[in-house]
Motif scaffolding. Structure first.
Motif: not given
Length: 166
Positions: A98-103, A109-115, A129-133
């Protein structure tokens, strides 16, 4: 102290107070309204035009064989809010979240910032996986570490399904 010095100090403190107030308002505005997400629509390639007098040679009629037909070259969102979005894979890696810096910026709503991250190593593509919830799934299995993926593999991040394609 002279009265001029006291007035300058008072004005300086007043300016600092207003700078502080505007910075607090900016932070609150960012928290309330979130970051602005820019829609990335895939560009359609221009149709190839053929010369009317050009005739294909026998070699041009045969399709070229791909040496590594199971190697993915792009990501395509097949389910979710961004259905139809396509993104080429980069050798340096592709971060999804979800982070604007992602490609690939997910509106989920179920995605993390850096998922999750898709990266290239030893001639193969891997996803981790980058430690997503809520986790990242390759097919029906939840990732616990980097997993090798090929063209045709599907990733599920929240309600978004992504397919790796050639």
């Amino acid at each position: 102290m002279s009265e001029l010095t006291l007035t300058i100090i008072r004005l300086g403190l007043l300016v600092l107070l207003w700078i502080f107030v505007f910075s607090v308002v900016g932070v609150l505005r960012g928290d309330i309204y979130g970051t602005r997400v820019v829609s990335r629509t895939p560009r359609k390639p221009a149709p190839a035009t053929r010369q009317p007098d050009a005739r294909p040679t026998p070699a041009a009629k045969r399709p070229k064989r791909q040496p590594h037909s199971s190697v993915p070259h792009s990501l395509v969102v097949t389910q979710g809010p961004l259905t139809g979005t396509s993104l080429p894979l980069r050798e340096a890696g592709t971060i999804i979240g979800r982070n604007p810096e992602c490609a690939l910026i997910l509106d989920d709503d179920f995605a993390s910032g850096r998922h999750a991250r898709i990266f290239h190593r030893d001639g193969a593509w891997f996803v981790e996986d980058l430690g997503s919830t809520n986790g990242t799934f390759v097919g029906p299995e939840r990732l616990t570490g980097p997993v090798r993926v090929e063209a045709g593999s599907t990733l599920r991040i929240g309600k978004t399904v992504i397919e790796l394609r050639r």
